[in-house]
Design a protein around this motif. Sequence first.
Motif, PDB file in Angstrom:
ATOM      1  N   VAL A 158      34.187  39.131  29.409  1.00 30.01           N
ATOM      2  CA  VAL A 158      34.731  40.118  30.523  1.00 30.01           C
ATOM      3  C   VAL A 158      34.634  39.360  31.822  1.00 30.01           C
ATOM      4  CG1 VAL A 158      34.767  41.998  32.061  1.00 30.01           C
ATOM      5  CG2 VAL A 158      34.791  42.374  29.245  1.00 30.01           C
ATOM      6  N   ILE A 159      33.305  38.775  31.930  1.00 29.08           N
ATOM      7  CA  ILE A 159      32.843  37.987  32.987  1.00 29.08           C
ATOM      8  C   ILE A 159      33.569  36.632  32.920  1.00 29.08           C
ATOM      9  CG2 ILE A 159      30.796  37.000  34.220  1.00 29.08           C
ATOM     10  CD1 ILE A 159      29.170  39.448  33.311  1.00 29.08           C
ATOM     11  N   ASN A 160      33.295  36.044  31.992  1.00 27.97           N
ATOM     12  CA  ASN A 160      33.611  34.345  31.822  1.00 27.97           C
ATOM     13  C   ASN A 160      34.930  34.289  31.717  1.00 27.97           C
ATOM     14  OD1 ASN A 160      30.879  33.357  32.510  1.00 27.97           O
ATOM     15  ND2 ASN A 160      30.381  34.108  30.493  1.00 27.97           N
ATOM     16  N   HIS A 166      40.398  34.286  35.536  1.00 28.84           N
ATOM     17  CA  HIS A 166      41.437  34.897  36.103  1.00 28.84           C
ATOM     18  C   HIS A 166      41.270  35.171  37.449  1.00 28.84           C
ATOM     19  CE1 HIS A 166      43.835  33.678  32.520  1.00 28.84           C
ATOM     20  NE2 HIS A 166      42.618  34.056  31.775  1.00 28.84           N
ATOM     21  N   THR A 167      40.941  34.694  38.462  1.00 27.89           N
ATOM     22  CA  THR A 167      40.360  35.370  39.638  1.00 27.89           C
ATOM     23  C   THR A 167      41.561  35.667  40.458  1.00 27.89           C
ATOM     24  OG1 THR A 167      40.084  33.008  40.650  1.00 27.89           O
ATOM     25  CG2 THR A 167      38.037  34.160  39.932  1.00 27.89           C
ATOM     26  N   ALA A 168      42.665  34.736  39.997  1.00 23.22           N
ATOM     27  CA  ALA A 168      43.857  35.030  40.986  1.00 23.22           C
ATOM     28  C   ALA A 168      44.892  36.267  40.411  1.00 23.22           C
ATOM     29  CB  ALA A 168      44.698  33.751  40.906  1.00 23.22           C
ATOM     30  N   GLN A 169      44.301  36.568  39.390  1.00 29.60           N
ATOM     31  CA  GLN A 169      45.171  37.854  38.717  1.00 29.60           C
ATOM     32  C   GLN A 169      44.473  39.081  38.978  1.00 29.60           C
ATOM     33  OE1 GLN A 169      47.795  37.438  36.955  1.00 29.60           O
ATOM     34  NE2 GLN A 169      47.770  34.917  37.343  1.00 29.60           N
ATOM     35  N   GLU A 170      45.003  39.655  39.897  1.00 30.61           N
ATOM     36  CA  GLU A 170      44.201  41.084  40.350  1.00 30.61           C
ATOM     37  C   GLU A 170      44.234  42.210  39.415  1.00 30.61           C
ATOM     38  OE1 GLU A 170      44.720  44.557  44.101  1.00 30.61           O
ATOM     39  OE2 GLU A 170      45.903  42.818  43.897  1.00 30.61           O
ATOM     40  N   ASP A 171      45.169  42.276  38.642  1.00 31.25           N
ATOM     41  CA  ASP A 171      45.105  43.379  37.576  1.00 31.25           C
ATOM     42  C   ASP A 171      44.229  43.111  36.626  1.00 31.25           C
ATOM     43  OD1 ASP A 171      46.805  41.137  36.883  1.00 31.25           O
ATOM     44  OD2 ASP A 171      47.906  42.429  35.086  1.00 31.25           O
ATOM     45  N   VAL A 172      43.890  41.695  36.101  1.00 31.65           N
ATOM     46  CA  VAL A 172      42.996  41.426  35.388  1.00 31.65           C
ATOM     47  C   VAL A 172      41.564  41.609  35.702  1.00 31.65           C
ATOM     48  CG1 VAL A 172      42.185  39.480  33.801  1.00 31.65           C
ATOM     49  CG2 VAL A 172      44.468  39.928  34.105  1.00 31.65           C
ATOM     50  N   VAL A 173      41.441  41.235  36.844  1.00 34.06           N
ATOM     51  CA  VAL A 173      40.151  41.535  37.533  1.00 34.06           C
ATOM     52  C   VAL A 173      39.653  42.852  37.613  1.00 34.06           C
ATOM     53  CG1 VAL A 173      38.658  41.064  39.602  1.00 34.06           C
ATOM     54  CG2 VAL A 173      40.223  39.283  38.839  1.00 34.06           C
ATOM     55  N   THR A 174      40.640  43.773  38.009  1.00 32.27           N
ATOM     56  CA  THR A 174      40.626  45.154  38.123  1.00 32.27           C
ATOM     57  C   THR A 174      40.098  45.724  36.668  1.00 32.27           C
ATOM     58  OG1 THR A 174      41.960  45.207  40.081  1.00 32.27           O
ATOM     59  CG2 THR A 174      41.566  47.297  38.827  1.00 32.27           C
ATOM     60  N   LYS A 175      40.887  45.282  35.678  1.00 30.61           N
ATOM     61  CA  LYS A 175      40.558  45.926  34.633  1.00 30.61           C
ATOM     62  C   LYS A 175      39.105  45.580  33.905  1.00 30.61           C
ATOM     63  CE  LYS A 175      42.903  47.899  32.868  1.00 30.61           C
ATOM     64  NZ  LYS A 175      42.821  49.752  32.758  1.00 30.61           N
ATOM     65  N   CYS A 176      38.707  44.240  34.263  1.00 27.06           N
ATOM     66  CA  CYS A 176      37.751  43.813  33.925  1.00 27.06           C
ATOM     67  C   CYS A 176      36.582  44.519  34.738  1.00 27.06           C
ATOM     68  CB  CYS A 176      37.287  42.382  34.393  1.00 27.06           C
ATOM     69  SG  CYS A 176      38.406  41.189  33.081  1.00 27.06           S
ATOM     70  N   LEU A 177      36.559  44.976  35.955  1.00 24.90           N
ATOM     71  CA  LEU A 177      35.609  45.823  36.841  1.00 24.90           C
ATOM     72  C   LEU A 177      35.671  47.135  36.171  1.00 24.90           C
ATOM     73  CD1 LEU A 177      36.736  44.874  40.507  1.00 24.90           C
ATOM     74  CD2 LEU A 177      34.616  44.552  39.537  1.00 24.90           C
ATOM     75  N   SER A 178      36.536  47.559  35.605  1.00 22.22           N
ATOM     76  CA  SER A 178      36.752  48.892  34.980  1.00 22.22           C
ATOM     77  C   SER A 178      35.705  48.909  33.859  1.00 22.22           C
ATOM     78  CB  SER A 178      37.985  49.319  34.697  1.00 22.22           C
ATOM     79  OG  SER A 178      38.018  50.738  34.069  1.00 22.22           O
ATOM     80  N   GLY A 197      24.169  37.673  33.223  1.00 24.39           N
ATOM     81  CA  GLY A 197      25.509  36.912  33.098  1.00 24.39           C
ATOM     82  C   GLY A 197      26.184  36.720  34.545  1.00 24.39           C
ATOM     83  N   ASP A 198      25.570  36.775  35.513  1.00 23.52           N
ATOM     84  CA  ASP A 198      25.948  36.610  36.914  1.00 23.52           C
ATOM     85  C   ASP A 198      27.648  37.392  37.152  1.00 23.52           C
ATOM     86  OD1 ASP A 198      26.278  35.811  39.484  1.00 23.52           O
ATOM     87  OD2 ASP A 198      27.377  33.935  38.820  1.00 23.52           O
ATOM     88  N   GLY A 199      27.516  38.652  36.560  1.00 23.33           N
ATOM     89  CA  GLY A 199      28.662  39.446  36.726  1.00 23.33           C
ATOM     90  C   GLY A 199      28.605  40.031  38.132  1.00 23.33           C
ATOM     91  N   VAL A 200      27.673  40.298  38.902  1.00 24.17           N
ATOM     92  CA  VAL A 200      27.735  40.852  40.287  1.00 24.17           C
ATOM     93  C   VAL A 200      28.462  39.785  40.946  1.00 24.17           C
ATOM     94  CG1 VAL A 200      26.775  41.686  42.417  1.00 24.17           C
ATOM     95  CG2 VAL A 200      25.998  42.415  39.995  1.00 24.17           C
ATOM     96  N   GLY A 201      27.880  38.650  41.105  1.00 16.26           N
ATOM     97  CA  GLY A 201      28.333  37.392  41.696  1.00 16.26           C
ATOM     98  C   GLY A 201      29.794  36.956  41.352  1.00 16.26           C
ATOM     99  N   ALA A 202      30.166  37.039  40.169  1.00 13.01           N
ATOM    100  CA  ALA A 202      31.612  36.835  39.749  1.00 13.01           C
ATOM    101  C   ALA A 202      32.768  37.879  40.435  1.00 13.01           C
ATOM    102  CB  ALA A 202      31.508  36.872  38.175  1.00 13.01           C
ATOM    103  N   VAL A 203      32.096  38.994  40.316  1.00 16.36           N
ATOM    104  CA  VAL A 203      32.952  39.961  40.748  1.00 16.36           C
ATOM    105  C   VAL A 203      33.075  40.053  42.323  1.00 16.36           C
ATOM    106  CG1 VAL A 203      33.284  42.608  41.298  1.00 16.36           C
ATOM    107  CG2 VAL A 203      32.573  41.692  39.031  1.00 16.36           C
ATOM    108  N   GLU A 204      31.911  39.697  42.991  1.00 17.66           N
ATOM    109  CA  GLU A 204      32.023  39.624  44.445  1.00 17.66           C
ATOM    110  C   GLU A 204      32.875  38.423  44.740  1.00 17.66           C
ATOM    111  OE1 GLU A 204      28.189  39.069  45.563  1.00 17.66           O
ATOM    112  OE2 GLU A 204      27.755  41.166  45.909  1.00 17.66           O
ATOM    113  N   ALA A 205      32.924  37.417  44.126  1.00 14.40           N
ATOM    114  CA  ALA A 205      33.779  36.159  44.187  1.00 14.40           C
ATOM    115  C   ALA A 205      35.233  36.298  43.891  1.00 14.40           C
ATOM    116  CB  ALA A 205      33.348  34.932  43.446  1.00 14.40           C
ATOM    117  N   ALA A 206      35.675  37.117  43.114  1.00 10.58           N
ATOM    118  CA  ALA A 206      36.873  37.554  42.691  1.00 10.58           C
ATOM    119  C   ALA A 206      37.542  38.509  43.783  1.00 10.58           C
ATOM    120  CB  ALA A 206      37.108  37.998  41.546  1.00 10.58           C
ATOM    121  N   LEU A 207      36.623  39.332  44.576  1.00 10.70           N
ATOM    122  CA  LEU A 207      37.367  40.107  45.372  1.00 10.70           C
ATOM    123  C   LEU A 207      37.553  39.623  46.828  1.00 10.70           C
ATOM    124  CD1 LEU A 207      35.424  43.224  44.363  1.00 10.70           C
ATOM    125  CD2 LEU A 207      37.786  42.713  43.699  1.00 10.70           C
TER     126      LEU A 207
END
Length: 208
Positions: A158-160, A166-178, A197-207
């Motif tokens: 989910v993170i990697n 797929h940071t440019a795919q908003e729907d993918v990132v949103t589903k991963c956040l869920s 797994g640096d999940g917080v950092g990955a999510v912050e970067a994607a948003l």
Amino acid sequence: AQVVITQAGQVQSLKDDAGRTYYVDRSTGETTWEAPTQVVALQRTMAAMAEVAKKQEADNVLDVEEEALAQVVSALANNVGDVNIATSAAETLNVLSNNEDNCDVIAEQGGIKAVIDAIRANPEHLELLRMLLLLLEKISRNDLIKERIAADGGVDVVINIGVKGHTAQEDVVTKCLSILANLAFNSSPNISLIMQGDGVGAVEAALQ
């Protein structure tokens, strides 16, 4: 359909390092680039099954026999390298998982590992990835099995693959956040894995 899936079970669809699909006969160990007749038959059967499944209303999906669900999970697990079969299987499982009892059976019959393996095998196939993440999100709502999802590598993919890949795919990132939110809720072990797994950092970067 059950006969076709069983017959195709002796053949495994995989991908090499270059992303090319090849097929392995489990009984002989022989490999081929061309889909064997059993796999071609399975492609057609799974596509037809997906079409039938899509006709069911999301809020009125019937209970499906455990053996039948296990067969579809098996089709996905054995064919993560064949995009056509994996997509049809994922689509079928997604529809059937709208029924909570079906969703639990899918997880118990190896669906968690099958989904994660399919994500790893097809990180750039967005249509399939979206379906696999949607299915994983539904499964992750079950508090009794969400730590198993993490243990099987769910947090990692989910993170990697989902967020970082797929940071440019908003729907993918949103589903991963869920999915990450479901996995983290009331689960200290999963929270630790997400942090490691640096999940917080990955999510912050994607948003951003």
